[in-house]
Every structure is written in structure tokens, then in C-alpha cells.
Design a protein around this motif. Sequence first.
Motif, PDB file in Angstrom:
ATOM      1  N   ALA A 158       0.781  -1.224  -0.032  1.00 34.43           N
ATOM      2  CA  ALA A 158       0.017   0.118  -0.107  1.00 34.43           C
ATOM      3  C   ALA A 158       0.994   1.381  -0.136  1.00 34.43           C
ATOM      4  O   ALA A 158       2.028   1.286   0.516  1.00 34.43           O
ATOM      5  N   ALA A 159       0.049   2.325  -0.495  1.00 31.11           N
ATOM      6  CA  ALA A 159       0.747   3.718  -0.319  1.00 31.11           C
ATOM      7  C   ALA A 159       1.253   4.088   0.928  1.00 31.11           C
ATOM      8  O   ALA A 159       0.354   3.651   2.061  1.00 31.11           O
ATOM      9  N   GLY A 160       2.193   4.486   1.144  1.00 31.04           N
ATOM     10  CA  GLY A 160       2.517   5.071   2.468  1.00 31.04           C
ATOM     11  C   GLY A 160       3.785   3.755   3.123  1.00 31.04           C
ATOM     12  O   GLY A 160       4.207   4.287   4.259  1.00 31.04           O
ATOM     13  N   THR A 161       3.753   2.958   2.578  1.00 30.40           N
ATOM     14  CA  THR A 161       4.519   1.672   3.362  1.00 30.40           C
ATOM     15  C   THR A 161       6.261   2.159   2.830  1.00 30.40           C
ATOM     16  O   THR A 161       6.682   2.442   1.816  1.00 30.40           O
ATOM     17  N   LYS A 162       6.921   2.094   4.085  1.00 26.64           N
ATOM     18  CA  LYS A 162       8.403   2.279   3.829  1.00 26.64           C
ATOM     19  C   LYS A 162       9.266   1.148   3.523  1.00 26.64           C
ATOM     20  O   LYS A 162       8.819  -0.014   3.786  1.00 26.64           O
ATOM     21  N   ILE A 163      10.010   1.530   2.394  1.00 27.26           N
ATOM     22  CA  ILE A 163      10.761   0.237   1.864  1.00 27.26           C
ATOM     23  C   ILE A 163      12.116   0.719   2.176  1.00 27.26           C
ATOM     24  O   ILE A 163      12.809   1.692   1.800  1.00 27.26           O
ATOM     25  N   ASN A 164      12.866  -0.379   2.483  1.00 26.20           N
ATOM     26  CA  ASN A 164      14.420  -0.382   2.695  1.00 26.20           C
ATOM     27  C   ASN A 164      15.062  -1.410   2.162  1.00 26.20           C
ATOM     28  O   ASN A 164      15.181  -2.614   2.940  1.00 26.20           O
ATOM     29  N   ASP A 165      15.567  -1.245   0.793  1.00 29.17           N
ATOM     30  CA  ASP A 165      16.031  -2.803   0.440  1.00 29.17           C
ATOM     31  C   ASP A 165      17.325  -2.572   0.023  1.00 29.17           C
ATOM     32  O   ASP A 165      17.996  -1.571  -0.622  1.00 29.17           O
ATOM     33  N   ASN A 166      18.177  -3.812   0.475  1.00 34.72           N
ATOM     34  CA  ASN A 166      19.426  -3.746   0.392  1.00 34.72           C
ATOM     35  C   ASN A 166      20.010  -5.090  -0.063  1.00 34.72           C
ATOM     36  O   ASN A 166      19.727  -5.990   0.231  1.00 34.72           O
ATOM     37  N   ASP A 167      20.833  -4.925  -1.400  1.00 28.97           N
ATOM     38  CA  ASP A 167      21.083  -6.153  -2.029  1.00 28.97           C
ATOM     39  C   ASP A 167      22.598  -5.759  -2.625  1.00 28.97           C
ATOM     40  O   ASP A 167      22.902  -4.802  -2.775  1.00 28.97           O
ATOM     41  N   LEU A 168      23.170  -7.173  -2.515  1.00 35.75           N
ATOM     42  CA  LEU A 168      24.626  -7.074  -3.082  1.00 35.75           C
ATOM     43  C   LEU A 168      24.861  -7.689  -4.400  1.00 35.75           C
ATOM     44  O   LEU A 168      24.558  -9.008  -4.670  1.00 35.75           O
ATOM     45  N   GLU A 169      24.839  -6.659  -5.470  1.00 34.09           N
ATOM     46  CA  GLU A 169      24.779  -6.772  -6.611  1.00 34.09           C
ATOM     47  C   GLU A 169      26.172  -7.149  -7.752  1.00 34.09           C
ATOM     48  O   GLU A 169      27.102  -6.489  -7.333  1.00 34.09           O
ATOM     49  N   ASN A 170      26.067  -7.987  -8.657  1.00 33.18           N
ATOM     50  CA  ASN A 170      27.521  -8.233  -9.565  1.00 33.18           C
ATOM     51  C   ASN A 170      26.820  -7.310 -10.692  1.00 33.18           C
ATOM     52  O   ASN A 170      26.027  -8.016 -11.664  1.00 33.18           O
ATOM     53  N   GLN A 202      27.654 -16.270  -1.157  1.00 31.64           N
ATOM     54  CA  GLN A 202      26.269 -16.519  -0.490  1.00 31.64           C
ATOM     55  C   GLN A 202      25.315 -15.491  -0.522  1.00 31.64           C
ATOM     56  O   GLN A 202      24.213 -15.694  -0.794  1.00 31.64           O
ATOM     57  N   LEU A 203      25.943 -14.201  -0.381  1.00 31.24           N
ATOM     58  CA  LEU A 203      24.984 -12.997  -0.295  1.00 31.24           C
ATOM     59  C   LEU A 203      24.779 -12.248  -1.873  1.00 31.24           C
ATOM     60  O   LEU A 203      23.872 -11.765  -2.308  1.00 31.24           O
ATOM     61  N   GLY A 204      25.761 -12.593  -2.678  1.00 30.00           N
ATOM     62  CA  GLY A 204      25.763 -11.837  -4.029  1.00 30.00           C
ATOM     63  C   GLY A 204      24.653 -12.400  -4.910  1.00 30.00           C
ATOM     64  O   GLY A 204      24.575 -13.532  -4.817  1.00 30.00           O
ATOM     65  N   THR A 205      24.397 -11.420  -5.953  1.00 24.11           N
ATOM     66  CA  THR A 205      23.327 -12.019  -6.875  1.00 24.11           C
ATOM     67  C   THR A 205      23.637 -11.178  -7.962  1.00 24.11           C
ATOM     68  O   THR A 205      24.154 -10.156  -8.302  1.00 24.11           O
ATOM     69  N   THR A 206      23.209 -11.933  -9.072  1.00 23.50           N
ATOM     70  CA  THR A 206      23.147 -11.299 -10.556  1.00 23.50           C
ATOM     71  C   THR A 206      21.854 -11.320 -10.917  1.00 23.50           C
ATOM     72  O   THR A 206      21.212 -12.427 -11.572  1.00 23.50           O
ATOM     73  N   GLY A 207      20.968 -10.353 -10.801  1.00 21.18           N
ATOM     74  CA  GLY A 207      19.565 -10.118 -10.836  1.00 21.18           C
ATOM     75  C   GLY A 207      18.967 -11.214  -9.919  1.00 21.18           C
ATOM     76  O   GLY A 207      19.137 -11.036  -8.830  1.00 21.18           O
ATOM     77  N   ALA A 208      18.267 -12.337 -10.165  1.00 18.57           N
ATOM     78  CA  ALA A 208      17.711 -13.242  -9.412  1.00 18.57           C
ATOM     79  C   ALA A 208      18.617 -14.417  -9.117  1.00 18.57           C
ATOM     80  O   ALA A 208      18.379 -15.230  -8.075  1.00 18.57           O
ATOM     81  N   ALA A 209      19.688 -14.538  -9.904  1.00 18.72           N
ATOM     82  CA  ALA A 209      20.791 -15.736  -9.984  1.00 18.72           C
ATOM     83  C   ALA A 209      21.810 -15.557  -8.640  1.00 18.72           C
ATOM     84  O   ALA A 209      22.030 -14.481  -8.425  1.00 18.72           O
ATOM     85  N   LYS A 210      21.711 -16.463  -7.820  1.00 18.41           N
ATOM     86  CA  LYS A 210      22.884 -16.405  -6.791  1.00 18.41           C
ATOM     87  C   LYS A 210      24.170 -16.867  -7.412  1.00 18.41           C
ATOM     88  O   LYS A 210      24.168 -17.196  -8.468  1.00 18.41           O
TER      89      LYS A 210
END
Length: 476
Positions: A90-102, A249-257
Motif C-alpha cells: 500500500a501507499a505510505g509503506t516504507k521500503i528499505n531494500d539492500n542487495d549485493l549485486e554483481n 552466499q549474499l551476492g546476486t546477478t539479478g535473481a541468480a545467486k
Amino acid sequence: MFWTYLRRELRRRVRQAVFIALGLALGIGLVITVTSAATGVQNAQAAVLHSLYGVGTDLTVTQPPKQGAGSGLTFGFKQQIKQVRSGQIAAGTKINDNDLENTQYGSLTGGQLAAVSRQQHVTAATGALALTDITVTGTVPALTAGSNGSGSFSSSFTSSTFTVDGVNVARSSPGPLSSAAVTAGRNFGQADASADVALADSGYATAEKLKTGSTVEVGSTSFKIVGIVSVPQGSSPPNLYIPLAKAQQLGTTGAAKLTGQVNTIYVTADSASNIPAVQQELTRLLPSATVTDASDLASQVTGSVGSAASLADNLGKWLSVAVLVAAFGLAILLTMAAVARRVREFGTLKAIGWRSRRIVGQVMGESLVIGIIGGVAGVALGYGGAALIDKFAPKLSAIVGAPSAPAAFTGVTGKLAQQVSSAATHTVYVTLTAPVTLSAVLLAVVLAVAGGLLAGMFGGWRAARLRPAAALAKVE
């Protein structure tokens, strides 16, 4: 008799001798200054490659990113965007996304790393993961009818990035930590292979007020800083180092581990002469990979280091040649003019029995002494020019660009794409110096002697053409 006459003639024509010597000195001094500046630029380039490449690393192997890899910002944030548009968030929801990307390279498997290490003339091969930690924060805006949310998302979310290298804790060289020195805390140990521990670059630690014992969030996992490391001056290291197993373990390329994968292989050859052969072997082994040696890396370096190198190699070189030719020409013309004014003197000497060869030798001797004086003065001017470069030259920058961020990173906000691209680019700053080498001084001496001999040859040729009768007639 030769030395007495030589000393007397130089004293009689001291202003002319000084003028010729000064012309030669200016030309030779400029040659030394430009040569020293060019040497300084070469040293700066070597420092750049050394710091970017790492001590003990002869080659690096990387894989170009696949087309379409990393579609979306980070995979987690992309999924949240879909949920917002479908009404699940819903609108007003706070998002805090953290990813380790290649975001920089394609992936290489552990099998490929093992194959590289088995090649002939390869003494060591170590894999690493160069990743970018991407954090996106904000509040979900209210979407208007018919809107897909891209415009409102652009202004409602902010992003931050920092670079992370996953390193083999069992082997520091070759690799990203090859040239690093621990300034606080400790280095990685064997027991850290699967631990949530990290090393922080000293510059990043200072900027972010990190110290040993501090915690940082990498890929939504808290890591404890166990050491602060510093790399040689001029380098642009990653912000954090973590164990390779944790990065996989933590890194991704898009959806791939990235489990069991690396994106950079650092290679050491058994000798410098075998580096081209190893490069060919690795190119045959991994046809789609990019195998880079120091010369390849040098061609990718841009910035003021490259501009200075081009300036020193092109403009500086031809300017030195032009000034030196002008100085030699001036010395020749003045020497021939001086001989023309000494017609009576040489005619008298011929009349009393001097041979042309003796007169030519006398003229060449005078010119050689003037050339040596000009050479000594030129060396002094060259040292002065090099000292001015050392004192006033600004710092040079070198940029080694990595592959651009995937096009999809511009889908929601171009700012994040710029940050990701910037994080994947190495910028190095080096101080330009102009060391005066022994070879430059020897070159100055050779040029000074050559200039004096050349002027003496033309002057002697002019003197040899004089006829005693004509000269004596002028005396009468």
C-alpha cells in the motif's frame, strides 16, 4: 700552442661564445626537462597500473556481463515495484531494500578457476568477486489512475552504493589484498572463511567514521569490521573486503545467486617473458572471457595521466627537437660569421705556414669548448626545469572505466544507475614528478658535444676555403 691560442681567442670573443653557449644551453635544457617530464609520466602510469593491478598480479580474467543481466534495479526492489503496482504493497509503506549485486562483470565458475590455475607457466590463480552494495530507501507514493509509478518512484526513493570485494582469505596474493597493509586491527585468517567479518579501506573508514569493532550492513547482513587496511598511494580500492564464501552466499546477478562463482581471476605467471604465452593460453581456454595484462590495462586508462603522456610524447618531443635544431643552427651561423670576420687572422696564419688542417682544428676546438660550456649550462637549466615541475605540477588523475551498468538500471531512477556506474569505475590520483636520470644527463652531454662539433665543422669548412693571398691583400 693550441691551448694558448684557444684560451686567447675565447677571451677575445667572450660575448659571442656566451651567446652561442646560451643558445645550446636552452635547447639542451629543454630536452632534459621534457625527457624528465616524460619519465615522470611513465612512472605515474606505472604507479597507476601497480595500484590498480595489485602486487604480484600479471593478468586478470573477467567475463563480460550477459545481455539483459540485472534486469531491474536490484532484484528485491524490482519485486517490490511489482507488488506496489499490483496493490500488494500500500501507499505510505516504507521500503528499505539492500542487495549485493554483481553489476560489473559476468560470472566465472570454480571449474574455470581451477582450469586457469592448471595452465602451463601459471604459478598462482585466485578468484574474487567485485560487487556493489545497493540500498534503496523511501516511502511508497500514492499512484494515480493509469500511472505505472515510474515518475513518482523517481522522486520518492533515494539510493546509496558502496563497493565490496569478496576475497579468498586463504590466499591474499595475487588478489585485491595483494598490496594492502593492515593499519588497525587484523587481517583475515583461515577461521574467517565463513564468518561475518570485513576489512575496511582506510579512506572509506575515515569518511564513514568506521573503526575496528564497528558493524556495517552488506547485502542485508551485519558484518563486523576486524581490520582497517591501506593500499599504496594512488590506488582506488573497494570500500570493503569480505570473505569470498560470504560474498558468494549474499551476492546476486539479478535473481541468480553467485554460489561457487567468481567474476575476477587474478593470475601470476612464472616469469615476465611468459606473460604473452599465458595470455594466449587463457584466451584459448576461455574464448568469451577478457584476459587483461598491464599493457591492455594501460590502454584503458583515461584522465589527465593519459593527456600528460600524450603531451610529453608528442608536443614536448617535437618542441624539444625544434628548439634544439634552432640552437644548432644558431651556433653554426654564428661560428661561420665569426670565421668570416677572422679572414685576415687566418690568412696571416696561412701565410706564416699554418696548414688548413691546423686552422680547422683550432676552430673546431673553440666550438667544442663552447659546446661543452653550453652543455653544462643546459644540464643546470634542465635540473631547474625539472625542479619547477616537481614543485608546481598538479596531481594527475587516471580513470579505468568498468563496463557500464545494465540499461535496466535506468528504468526507475537514473541517479542510481550513475552511482552503480561510478562505483564500478577506478579513479587514481598520482603526483607528477620529473626525475632527471643519468641517461638524460648523458644525452645532454652527447648533444652538447655534437652541437659544438657540428658548428666547428661548418666553421672549419669556411676557414679552409680562405686563400692566403686574398687574406693578405685585405691586410695590406
